[in-house]
Scaffold this active site. Structure first.
Site, PDB file in Angstrom:
ATOM      1  N   ASP A  69       0.850  -1.198   0.000  1.00 14.30           N
ATOM      2  CA  ASP A  69       0.000   0.000   0.000  1.00 14.30           C
ATOM      3  C   ASP A  69       0.885   1.248   0.000  1.00 14.30           C
ATOM      4  O   ASP A  69       1.912   1.299   0.677  1.00 14.30           O
ATOM      5  CB  ASP A  69      -0.900  -0.005   1.244  1.00 14.30           C
ATOM      6  CG  ASP A  69      -2.045   0.995   1.129  1.00 14.30           C
ATOM      7  OD1 ASP A  69      -3.194   0.565   0.998  1.00 14.30           O
ATOM      8  OD2 ASP A  69      -1.762   2.225   1.165  1.00 14.30           O
ATOM      9  N   ILE A  70       0.489   2.238  -0.753  1.00 13.89           N
ATOM     10  CA  ILE A  70       1.283   3.464  -0.878  1.00 13.89           C
ATOM     11  C   ILE A  70       1.313   4.272   0.434  1.00 13.89           C
ATOM     12  O   ILE A  70       2.267   4.990   0.706  1.00 13.89           O
ATOM     13  CB  ILE A  70       0.762   4.313  -2.068  1.00 13.89           C
ATOM     14  CG1 ILE A  70       1.859   5.220  -2.605  1.00 13.89           C
ATOM     15  CG2 ILE A  70      -0.494   5.093  -1.732  1.00 13.89           C
ATOM     16  CD1 ILE A  70       1.543   5.813  -3.972  1.00 13.89           C
ATOM     17  N   HIS A 140     -10.043  -5.131  -3.552  1.00  8.86           N
ATOM     18  CA  HIS A 140      -8.734  -5.312  -2.927  1.00  8.86           C
ATOM     19  C   HIS A 140      -8.903  -5.689  -1.462  1.00  8.86           C
ATOM     20  O   HIS A 140      -9.835  -5.238  -0.804  1.00  8.86           O
ATOM     21  CB  HIS A 140      -7.878  -4.039  -3.044  1.00  8.86           C
ATOM     22  CG  HIS A 140      -8.569  -2.797  -2.583  1.00  8.86           C
ATOM     23  ND1 HIS A 140      -9.520  -2.148  -3.348  1.00  8.86           N
ATOM     24  CD2 HIS A 140      -8.480  -2.091  -1.428  1.00  8.86           C
ATOM     25  CE1 HIS A 140      -9.966  -1.080  -2.690  1.00  8.86           C
ATOM     26  NE2 HIS A 140      -9.356  -1.034  -1.522  1.00  8.86           N
TER      27      HIS A 140
END
Ligand code: 5GP
Length: 163
Positions: A69-70, A140
């Protein structure tokens, strides 16, 4: 005179600010999306799948991609997604083939193991639609670990306030 000189300049600056804000997506990032309806290829995970956006990939097979995850909220925060075009779990559970469903579930276990989470444990969750807080319109699952996730504590607190 001063007004005539500065008003167009201020207008121009304001327009530039709006353009930068919207094109960088910083406002759009807080918007939730619907978990149902037509699949839209413009979502960021579709772009990652098509190689149009970079991602730190931790696992990939024929049906599944998993990447970091960013904006991680735990030491381990990996997103696990099907490669097929599904907006949410509602969509996936009713339309995906058995092969895709099995592959996704198997990948969840594999990625948890790969990230070293099986011994101490982890949390796996998906957000669906507006009330779920879904922000990307491609199914997701968030795999969270590396320290206590504390859903249990959060739920206990909620149940106490509800009663
Ligand atoms: P949701 O709220 O939809 O369940 O979560 C979306 C997640 O996607 C967020 O945790 C957010 O940080 C992550 N995310 C959004 N854009 C990107 C991106 O471009 N790359 C990666 N790796 N993660 C992203």
């Amino acid at each position: 005179m001063i007004n005539q000189l500065f008003t167009p300049m201020i207008n121009k600056l304001f327009l530039t600010f709006l353009l930068v804000t919207f094109s960088s997506g910083s406002l759009a990032n807080t918007e939730t999306v619907s978990g149902i309806g037509k699949y839209d290829d413009n979502n960021v995970f579709s772009k990652i799948l098509r190689g149009k956006l970079p991602a730190k990939i931790v696992f990939e097979d024929e049906f599944v991609l998993a990447f970091e995850d960013i904006h991680p909220i735990k030491p381990v925060h990996v997103l696990i997604i099907p490669k097929g075009k599904y907006r949410s779990l509602v969509d996936f559970s009713s339309k995906a083939s058995e092969q895709e469903i099995i592959a996704l579930v198997r990948a969840m276990g594999k990625v948890a193991k790969l990230m070293g989470l099986t011994e101490k444990g982890f949390s796996l969750m998906t957000n669906s639609g507006h009330n779920g807080g879904q922000m990307v319109a491609h199914l997701h699952f968030h795999l969270l670990g590396g320290e206590p996730v504390n859903w249990e504590e959060a739920l206990r607190e909620k149940n106490t306030t509800d009663n």
